[in-house]
Motif scaffolding. Sequence first.
Motif, PDB file in Angstrom:
ATOM      1  N   ALA A 159       0.842  -1.203   0.000  1.00  0.00           N
ATOM      2  CA  ALA A 159       0.000   0.000   0.000  1.00  0.00           C
ATOM      3  C   ALA A 159       0.875   1.251   0.000  1.00  0.00           C
ATOM      4  N   LEU A 169       0.851   4.225  -2.917  1.00  0.00           N
ATOM      5  CA  LEU A 169       0.657   5.664  -2.665  1.00  0.00           C
ATOM      6  C   LEU A 169       1.835   6.459  -3.202  1.00  0.00           C
ATOM      7  N   MET A 193      -0.960   8.655   6.123  1.00  0.00           N
ATOM      8  CA  MET A 193      -2.282   8.296   5.599  1.00  0.00           C
ATOM      9  C   MET A 193      -2.667   6.880   6.010  1.00  0.00           C
ATOM     10  N   LEU A 194      -1.705   5.973   5.918  1.00  0.00           N
ATOM     11  CA  LEU A 194      -2.004   4.574   6.231  1.00  0.00           C
ATOM     12  C   LEU A 194      -2.218   4.370   7.734  1.00  0.00           C
ATOM     13  N   GLU A 216       4.188  11.309   4.209  1.00  0.00           N
ATOM     14  CA  GLU A 216       2.749  11.560   4.099  1.00  0.00           C
ATOM     15  C   GLU A 216       1.991  10.251   3.845  1.00  0.00           C
ATOM     16  N   GLU A 224       6.951   9.697   1.097  1.00  0.00           N
ATOM     17  CA  GLU A 224       6.892   8.558   2.008  1.00  0.00           C
ATOM     18  C   GLU A 224       6.273   8.910   3.359  1.00  0.00           C
ATOM     19  N   GLU A 230      -3.303   6.656   9.840  1.00  0.00           N
ATOM     20  CA  GLU A 230      -4.586   7.265  10.183  1.00  0.00           C
ATOM     21  C   GLU A 230      -5.744   6.348   9.789  1.00  0.00           C
ATOM     22  N   ALA A 231      -5.631   5.763   8.590  1.00  0.00           N
ATOM     23  CA  ALA A 231      -6.702   4.877   8.132  1.00  0.00           C
ATOM     24  C   ALA A 231      -6.846   3.681   9.070  1.00  0.00           C
TER      25      ALA A 231
END
Lengths: 435, 248
Positions: free
Chosen positions: A380, A384, A397-398, A393, A391, A400-401
């Motif tokens: 993943a 992205l 994102m991952l 960011e 990297e 937070e998800a």
Amino acid sequence: MIVKAETAPYVEAFAQRDGTDEPHWLAARRAAALANFGDKGFPTRRQEAWRFTDLRPLQRAAFPPVSGDGSAPFALDAYRCPGATHRLVLVDGKVAPALSDLGALPEGAFLASTAETLAEAPDLVAAALEESDAQGNQPFASLNAAFFTDGFVLALEPETVLERPIEILHLTSAGAPRSHHVRNLVRLGTGSRAVLLETYAGAGAHWTNSVTALHLREGAALHHARLQDESAEALHFAVNRAHVGRQARYRSFVLTLGGRLSRQDMLVRLDGEGAELALDGAYLLRGEQEATNATFVDHAAPGCTTRELFKGVVADRAHGVFLGSISVRPEAQKTDAHQLNKNLLLSRRATVDTKPELEILADDVKCSHGATVGDLDEAALFYLRTRGIAEGEARRMLIEAFAADALERVEPAALRAYLAHHLQAWLGRGEEGGR
Amino acid sequence: MLEIRNLHARIADGREILNGVELVVGAGEVHAIMGPNGSGKSTLAGVLSGRPGYEVTEGSVLYQGQDLLALSPDARARAGVFLAFQYPVEIPGVNNMYFLRAALNSLRRARGANELDAGQFLKAVRAKLKLLEIGDDLLQRAVNAGFSGGEKKRNEIFQMAMLEPKLAILDETDSGLDIDALKLVAGGINKLRAPDRAMVLITHYQRLLDYVVPDRVHVLSGGRIVKSGDKTLAAELERHGYAAYEAA
């Protein structure tokens, strides 16, 4: 009484405290609770429930039980819940009237500080104390019973519905280490409903020791979210004991972001047929932080439901602990209980101990539990990055998800947004170091 | 646009997969790279996009005159390279719109353009949906999570449209698609052909080339380009198979 070394400062402080204007019943309860604390001492790693918790930060320093006077100035903006609320603010363990704004409470709703309640409705304070304070296996709850001076009390008469959330802010100011013992009560009468947000934040290397009793009568509903975002040096212990009656619904979410050493003990008894529990949480830890979420769910009546999901993100040398116990009594047929703990390790030196447990004594039940510990999904991350996302960011994102998934059951949406905002703020405080 | 010289690469277990690939793709051109299973097609796509797990042992890749292999995967994307994945990755919890806006804005920042706010971004999305004649049904879902094979590939083409690359590498974009999905994806590729955009279509089958007519066709076998020709080469391969090139 034989005084153990680590309990001595607290036993001495109790002997010196001035409780002369308190009612006799309370003085007696306090003395019994202190005796239990002195007798049991601090928990040790020989006790199963405390095996993974390193209490040394608590033992290294003294935390005299001193409350502030509730007057320290604070800018609340960072932790305010958007929109209209009934707000009670405590500073250094004491209610701060200048920062509070209870607003107009509907008929049948009682909201006040524990100190005020003791003067106006002492029975409610008595209800916040439990038999276990004087004899149980939660020595810090006993210590709290001995020393608490304030907290909050929310009591709703039957069928009372609060439209606005109750917002309780527990703030600490900088200064010499001390302990704040807050005692809270939430009592929801038959068919009543409330939304409760509690935030613990502030500066300093203090010890917050909070105990909350929650009683939900038949058909009552409580959405209860807690954010623990204290300083990285703070110590935070919270014991929440909930009794959930027939057809009542209790949704609890706890987001742990702060604290050097923190522990949430959540003890829930599903007392009445058809009670529903959602017991969720997330913990995001970095540096040297250690956090424990210990949940004990007691299915004592038939046809009750438990949904439990805790997600952990652990970076640097931090340590996350999840202890999850669900027990189903013989009479609790048709129990439907599912528990899951998922963890993301962001560094080789980060650790997680997870111990989900089921004890089932009824034969017609649907129960499951599970735990996972994993790394960030490299596929993943690569995906992205091939879209131009740097990297750092992409990792944020991952992460937070992963964590935000646990927020799914939080209602109303404003509460979910509040927690999501603070989760993002944690991520924004910097990419974890030392992989 | 793209100049691959004598490219050798191996995978983690030490096996040499690419054995001297030579390929030059000019701006505005569409090249098809065809080859049997195990010929090195996916390795070539992986090396060009910076996928971890490959080691380039010899040769060079120049993209717009710069050393592509020296760039991180995200820097390649910001320089205008796009890879459409053979197996797009599912990312639960990351909203497709949020993801695409983050991607587009990081590309725009790199170009010195202003970032798009939510309204401007939505406008750009609508324009591309209209161009590709596709619906907005995938936008509010998590990235590829639970998508069908066709939806995943459609999402790849949509991302390509939004990010407007200079060089697009499409790795087996036609695999696993039924005929309607294939037409939709091929139609998208055709609409995105542009004089300043090069495309490399990596494919096992000729059928994509019934809808997207390439300028050049190359046969990859044993880690090297063993034959190059115009679009008629693809038809020839369809008739005779790869047998003639297997041991090349």
